[in-house]
Design an enzyme around this catalytic site. Structure first.
Site, mmCIF file in Angstrom:
data_model
loop_
_atom_site.group_PDB
_atom_site.id
_atom_site.type_symbol
_atom_site.label_atom_id
_atom_site.label_comp_id
_atom_site.label_asym_id
_atom_site.label_seq_id
_atom_site.Cartn_x
_atom_site.Cartn_y
_atom_site.Cartn_z
ATOM 1 C CB SER A 93 -0.883 -0.011 1.259
ATOM 2 O OG SER A 93 -1.441 1.266 1.493
ATOM 3 C CE1 TYR A 102 -2.864 -0.149 5.051
ATOM 4 C CE2 TYR A 102 -3.474 -2.399 5.596
ATOM 5 C CZ TYR A 102 -3.220 -1.421 4.656
ATOM 6 O OH TYR A 102 -3.310 -1.706 3.321
ATOM 7 C CE LYS A 162 -1.196 -4.497 3.517
ATOM 8 N NZ LYS A 162 -1.435 -5.836 2.927
HETATM 9 C C1 WQD Z 1 -9.482 9.830 0.508
HETATM 10 C C2 WQD Z 1 -9.695 11.327 0.673
HETATM 11 C C3 WQD Z 1 -10.015 12.024 2.939
HETATM 12 C C4 WQD Z 1 -13.897 9.995 3.458
HETATM 13 C C5 WQD Z 1 -7.031 4.823 2.775
HETATM 14 C C6 WQD Z 1 -5.992 4.095 3.552
HETATM 15 C C7 WQD Z 1 -4.996 3.468 2.612
HETATM 16 C C8 WQD Z 1 -5.707 2.606 1.606
HETATM 17 C C9 WQD Z 1 -6.786 3.399 0.881
HETATM 18 C C10 WQD Z 1 -5.481 0.319 2.328
HETATM 19 C C11 WQD Z 1 -8.945 11.917 1.856
HETATM 20 C C12 WQD Z 1 -11.278 12.288 2.107
HETATM 21 C C13 WQD Z 1 -12.698 10.462 2.932
HETATM 22 C C14 WQD Z 1 -14.930 10.914 3.772
HETATM 23 C C15 WQD Z 1 -13.529 12.710 3.010
HETATM 24 N N1 WQD Z 1 -6.228 1.457 2.249
HETATM 25 N N2 WQD Z 1 -12.526 11.794 2.709
HETATM 26 N N3 WQD Z 1 -14.710 12.250 3.538
HETATM 27 O O1 WQD Z 1 -7.246 7.825 3.479
HETATM 28 O O2 WQD Z 1 -6.329 8.158 1.106
HETATM 29 O O3 WQD Z 1 -6.422 5.870 2.066
HETATM 30 O O4 WQD Z 1 -7.665 3.955 1.874
HETATM 31 O O5 WQD Z 1 -4.451 0.067 1.778
HETATM 32 O O6 WQD Z 1 -4.091 2.689 3.375
HETATM 33 O O7 WQD Z 1 -5.297 5.049 4.354
HETATM 34 O O8 WQD Z 1 -8.530 7.006 1.439
HETATM 35 O O9 WQD Z 1 -10.868 7.154 0.749
HETATM 36 O O10 WQD Z 1 -10.322 7.272 3.243
HETATM 37 O O11 WQD Z 1 -9.769 9.204 1.773
HETATM 38 O O12 WQD Z 1 -13.350 13.930 2.815
HETATM 39 O O13 WQD Z 1 -16.042 10.563 4.264
HETATM 40 O O14 WQD Z 1 -11.077 11.566 0.900
HETATM 41 O O15 WQD Z 1 -9.774 13.113 3.832
HETATM 42 O O16 WQD Z 1 -8.509 13.217 1.496
HETATM 43 P P1 WQD Z 1 -7.091 7.334 2.074
HETATM 44 P P2 WQD Z 1 -9.957 7.615 1.834
#
Ligand code: WQD
Length: 334
Positions: A125, A149, A153
């Protein structure tokens, strides 16, 4: 034809990779404990592929079961998806994450070594890069964990790096996988309220949730909201096929980013999803989420040079495929 074992193969990325491998002419066996996959996924995979699905319901922590799989099938390679993957949950349950993600990998590697199977693709990841201003990120950027997590990895990658040269190892660092299969018969299917952006927006689009909370609009980005490198899950699945083909053909190991190299903001995604579902989706600006970084995008060149991998599908394709999947699910459940 080469036979591949997919641990966690009934999950979101695993099930899409299953279909891409079948399409590419591989034979595939799935091992999954169904802790994060619906029971009907194998039946859906059979409907889509038209082929019988070989499934073992069980855990990578079960050495006896693993030995049975390797004794029953001549496995040419393994793709290891089976792991816990929620960053927030890992902070609350670090030992569970280390036990499953690191212990499970160690158990799998021991069973593989015992069976003389030394070809593995490891689901890693972008979270291994930590919070860095180096964007887009190259694979030689130092790794640093910001959650248990992410630790599991990095630990997994470093365990694999200790293996001797008679192992062929593909380490794939996913950026943000989203979207669903073109058939709209499989896709991301979170049990409860999603933490991730696109499955959350999908539930706003179906009316299950009222509005999207945008976690901060004061980042140093074009519109102030977080920027990520979203990649279509079908492109990601294609990347796994190319990784396996490279390991089989060259026996050379590789570590590559799987991303598009393009950044999209939260509002870009919300607008693309509104376009896909044909309705303006409501949102409200909320405080930043702990642990979030402003920007996270991939340098995609090494995957292209090493595997011939290039993401083909656009953000619009990702949102359209997600909407077709969730809208189809809603229609079928009514
Ligand atoms: C994306 C953007 C949030 C939800 C995570 C894990 C990573 C991987 C993928 C496993 C960010 C914003 C989100 C919401 C929002 N998983 N957001 N409102 O955090 O980049 O990655 O998932 O491997 O390890 O960390 O993905 O989709 O949670 O967030 O504004 O209700 O959307 O702040 O900018 P992230 P995400």
């Amino acid at each position: 034809m080469a036979k591949i074992l997919l641990t966690g193969g009934a999950g979101y990325i695993g099930s899409h990779t299953y279909l891409a491998l079948i399409e590419a002419g591989f034979d595939v066996v799935i091992l999954d404990n169904f802790s994060n996959a619906k029971d009907d996924v194998p039946a859906r995979l059979k409907d889509i592929s038209g082929k019988q699905v070989h499934v073992y319901q069980g855990d990578v922590l079960d050495r006896t079961l693993l030995d049975d799989v390797f004794a029953t099938h001549k496995i040419d390679g393994v793709v290891h998806f089976a792991a816990k993957k929620a960053v927030g949950e890992s902070v609350a349950k670090p030992l569970d994450y280390i036990h499953t993600n690191v212990g499970g990998l160690l158990n799998l590697l021991a069973a593989m070594d015992g069976a003389g199977v030394r070809r593995i693709v490891f689901s890693s990841s972008a979270t291994v890069y930590g919070d860095t201003s180096v964007q887009p990120i190259p694979e030689d950027h130092p790794c640093t964990y910001t959650s248990p997590y992410a630790f599991t990895k990095i630990a997994g990658e470093q365990i694999l790096e200790q293996l001797p040269d008679n192992w062929a190892i593909g380490i794939l660092r996913y950026f943000n996988p989203v979207g669903a299969h073109q058939s709209a018969m499989i896709g991301e299917d979170p049990e409860d309220t999603p933490n991730n952006l696109v499955p959350y927006i999908a539930k706003v689009a179906t009316g299950e949730l009222t509005q999207l909370g945008v976690f901060g609009n004061d980042y140093d980005t074009p519109d102030g909201t977080g920027v990520r490198d979203y990649i279509h899950v079908e492109d990601l699945a294609d990347g796994h096929v190319l990784s396996l083909k490279s390991l089989i053909e060259t026996n050379q190991s590789h570590t590559v980013n799987l991303g598009t190299g393009e950044g999209s903001s939260v509002l870009d995604v919300l607008n693309a999803y509104s376009e896909a579902c044909g309705k303006k989706l409501p949102h409200q600006i909320k405080p930043r989420r702990d642990g979030d970084v402003a920007v996270l995008t991939a340098r995609p060149e090494k995957a292209k040079a090493t595997l011939g991998f290039e993401a083909k599908r656009s953000l619009a394709d990702m949102c359209k495929s997600s909407w077709a999947w969730v809208n189809g699910q809603r229609r079928n459940s009514n």
